[in-house]
Structure formats: structure tokens, C-alpha cells
Design a protein around this motif. Structure first.
Motif, PDB file in Angstrom:
ATOM      1  N   GLY A  50       0.672  -1.089   0.149  1.00 48.33           N
ATOM      2  CA  GLY A  50      -0.151   0.125  -0.023  1.00 48.33           C
ATOM      3  C   GLY A  50       0.841   1.269  -0.057  1.00 48.33           C
ATOM      4  N   TYR A  51       2.088   1.270  -0.096  1.00 52.59           N
ATOM      5  CA  TYR A  51       2.794   2.475  -0.314  1.00 52.59           C
ATOM      6  C   TYR A  51       3.871   2.274  -1.562  1.00 52.59           C
ATOM      7  CZ  TYR A  51       6.464   5.672   1.884  1.00 52.59           C
ATOM      8  OH  TYR A  51       7.004   6.806   2.145  1.00 52.59           O
ATOM      9  N   VAL A  52       3.614   3.580  -2.243  1.00 52.50           N
ATOM     10  CA  VAL A  52       4.255   3.684  -3.378  1.00 52.50           C
ATOM     11  C   VAL A  52       5.146   5.126  -3.887  1.00 52.50           C
ATOM     12  CG1 VAL A  52       2.717   2.126  -4.869  1.00 52.50           C
ATOM     13  CG2 VAL A  52       2.309   4.598  -4.796  1.00 52.50           C
ATOM     14  N   HIS A  53       6.095   4.943  -4.559  1.00 54.75           N
ATOM     15  CA  HIS A  53       6.755   6.113  -5.023  1.00 54.75           C
ATOM     16  C   HIS A  53       6.461   6.487  -6.444  1.00 54.75           C
ATOM     17  CE1 HIS A  53      10.781   7.685  -6.538  1.00 54.75           C
ATOM     18  NE2 HIS A  53      10.196   8.763  -6.417  1.00 54.75           N
ATOM     19  N   HIS A  54       6.028   7.525  -6.817  1.00 54.99           N
ATOM     20  CA  HIS A  54       5.974   8.097  -8.227  1.00 54.99           C
ATOM     21  C   HIS A  54       6.788   8.897  -8.581  1.00 54.99           C
ATOM     22  CE1 HIS A  54       1.261   7.060  -8.096  1.00 54.99           C
ATOM     23  NE2 HIS A  54       1.590   7.249  -6.601  1.00 54.99           N
ATOM     24  N   HIS A  55       7.568   8.593  -9.784  1.00 55.05           N
ATOM     25  CA  HIS A  55       8.502   9.632 -10.346  1.00 55.05           C
ATOM     26  C   HIS A  55       7.737  10.127 -11.700  1.00 55.05           C
ATOM     27  CE1 HIS A  55      12.318  10.558 -13.008  1.00 55.05           C
ATOM     28  NE2 HIS A  55      12.131  11.510 -11.846  1.00 55.05           N
ATOM     29  N   LEU A  56       7.652  11.640 -11.558  1.00 54.12           N
ATOM     30  CA  LEU A  56       7.007  12.052 -12.883  1.00 54.12           C
ATOM     31  C   LEU A  56       7.860  13.135 -13.725  1.00 54.12           C
ATOM     32  CD1 LEU A  56       3.730  13.034 -10.962  1.00 54.12           C
ATOM     33  CD2 LEU A  56       3.894  11.206 -12.762  1.00 54.12           C
ATOM     34  N   ARG A  57       8.147  12.985 -14.846  1.00 60.05           N
ATOM     35  CA  ARG A  57       9.057  13.684 -15.552  1.00 60.05           C
ATOM     36  C   ARG A  57       8.546  14.089 -16.910  1.00 60.05           C
ATOM     37  NH1 ARG A  57      14.305  15.151 -16.442  1.00 60.05           N
ATOM     38  NH2 ARG A  57      15.262  15.440 -18.706  1.00 60.05           N
ATOM     39  N   ILE A  58       8.185  15.378 -17.256  1.00 60.71           N
ATOM     40  CA  ILE A  58       7.645  16.124 -18.425  1.00 60.71           C
ATOM     41  C   ILE A  58       8.531  16.985 -18.895  1.00 60.71           C
ATOM     42  CG2 ILE A  58       5.810  17.561 -19.092  1.00 60.71           C
ATOM     43  CD1 ILE A  58       4.118  16.805 -17.090  1.00 60.71           C
ATOM     44  N   GLU A  59       8.928  16.693 -20.358  1.00 62.17           N
ATOM     45  CA  GLU A  59       9.648  17.845 -21.090  1.00 62.17           C
ATOM     46  C   GLU A  59       8.622  18.301 -22.023  1.00 62.17           C
ATOM     47  OE1 GLU A  59      13.130  18.036 -24.181  1.00 62.17           O
ATOM     48  OE2 GLU A  59      12.793  15.969 -23.464  1.00 62.17           O
TER      49      GLU A  59
END
Length: 236
Positions: free
Chosen positions: A170-179
Motif C-alpha cells: 500500500g505504499y508507492v513512489h511516483h516519479h514524474l518527468r515532463i519535457e
């Protein structure tokens, strides 16, 4: 963690129909005149309710989200009362009929103490018999759908990368990258979310004093293998 520059791209990743469905769901489950929205994001729900003639107090932890909401409200000629608020540490000058906390905002509270503080703050902010509507990402979504999830899209204007790392149950890490190739801008952010069982949330709500606790799966009857669970409860 609050959204920063990603706030300016958030709407491009969301379907307008989702907000329309939520708008209808809110009216189906409560009657209200004054509403406080926690984690209002870019103001989509708050603006809709304000257009309906409701008195809306909209808040978020992210100053960038609030700036986007402000600009959208001005463009729609809507008078929104916007304020930066930490949902786990706030109080209101008077009580309202309805408190909303939508779009998995609760999942950004990473320890049970902050969830309980938030529920207590909401309870104190509601009039007697007032309604609290909030949603969470389900354990099924966290543990199954988002397990090592990757989404990569690219066209002439944008590249979008979303990677999810499962840290524990139930525990997550999101990595978001937008160019943004047009504006020559890169957005790179990390977000952490945690969720719990339905029974745990119900236990916490009961502990605070909420009654008539109901929950739904993506606006419909509850089932375990869903992405979003929406809770509707009242101040006892």
C-alpha cells in the motif's frame, strides 16, 4: 509532498468526464450550501460548485495548484475563496455543510497520525449532520495496478514519463518527468502515497465520531478490485 511545476500540466492528464461524474455523485449523496474542499488541485470541482451558486472555500497545500485554480476561476468569472491549507493542521472560522477531499489527496498523508488529525479537523469543520466525502486509491490499485508501473509517451510537443516503485504494501513512489518541447521546460517531481484497508479507514472515522459511513467503487457499488474508493459519511 505537494505538487509544484507539475500543477501546470495536471489538467492535460485528466479526463473532464471524471469531474462531471464526481459533480453528479456529490449532489446524489448530500444537500449543502457551504462547502470546504481540501486538496482542491486546479479547482475543477470547486469551480463547478461555485457556478451552481454554492459558497465554496477551496484549499490546497500546493501554491502552484492554487495559482492554476485562481487563473481558471478568473477565466470562468467565478469567485473562489482560495487558501493554502495543510489538511492535517487547520481549523475553520465557522462550520460548513460539506467537506470534500478528492482525487486521492488523503493518500499523500503517509502516517496514521496525520490521517486521524485530518479526519478530526474535518469533523470540527462540519455542522451537525454535515457530510464528508473523500476518496482513496485502493490497495488493489497500489499493489496490483501500480506495481512497477511505467508509462512513457512522446510527441512533437511533449514527452511524459511516469514510473511507479512499490515500496511496501500500500505504499508507492511516483516519479514524474515532463519535457515541454515548446516552452523548453522540464518538470521532474517525486511523490509518495500510502493507502490502507477499507476497514481501517472505517475504524478511524468511527473513532472520530462519523456515522452512516458508506463507500463506493468509482461511483458505483463497492467491490474490492477497483481503483478508487469513495467514502461518504456524516458528522454524528
Amino acid at each position: 509532498m505537494s505538487y509544484e511545476n507539475f500543477a501546470y500540466y495536471y489538467d492535460s492528464l485528466m479526463e473532464p468526464q471524471f469531474y462531471d461524474d464526481y459533480h453528479a455523485f456529490i449532489y446524489k449523496h448530500c444537500q449543502f450550501n457551504e462547502v470546504l474542499e481540501l486538496g482542491c488541485g486546479t479547482g475543477e470541482i470547486a469551480i463547478r460548485l461555485s457556478k451552481d451558486g454554492k459558497h465554496v472555500f477551496a484549499s490546497d497545500l500546493s501554491l502552484d495548484m492554487l495559482e492554476v485554480a485562481k487563473q481558471k476561476a478568473m477565466a470562468e468569472n467565478v469567485n473562489l475563496i482560495l487558501q493554502r491549507v495543510d489538511m492535517s493542521d487547520f481549523s475553520t472560522s465557522h462550520q460548513v455543510d460539506l467537506v470534500l477531499c478528492l482525487c486521492d489527496s488523503i493518500n499523500y498523508l503517509l502516517n496514521p497520525e496525520d490521517v486521524l488529525k485530518t479526519f478530526q479537523n474535518v469533523y470540527s469543520s462540519l455542522k451537525d449532520n454535515g457530510t464528508f466525502i473523500f476518496d482513496i486509491d485502493s490497495l488493489y490499485k497500489m499493489n496490483v495496478i501500480l506495481k512497477n508501473y511505467h508509462e512513457d509517451e512522446e510527441d512533437e510537443e511533449f514527452s511524459f514519463h511516469w514510473h511507479v516503485e512499490t515500496l511496501e504494501d500500500g505504499y508507492v513512489h511516483h516519479h514524474l518527468r515532463i519535457e515541454d518541447k515548446i516552452e523548453n521546460e522540464i518538470v521532474d517531481e517525486n511523490h509518495f502515497q500510502k493507502t490502507y484497508t477499507v476497514s481501517q479507514y472505517v475504524y478511524w472515522l468511527n473513532e472520530i465520531g462519523f456515522i452512516d459511513i458508506k463507500y463506493y467503487s468509482d461511483f458505483e457499488e463497492y467491490h474490492e478490485d477497483c481503483e478508487r474508493i469513495i467514502f461518504v459519511c456524516r458528522k454524528g
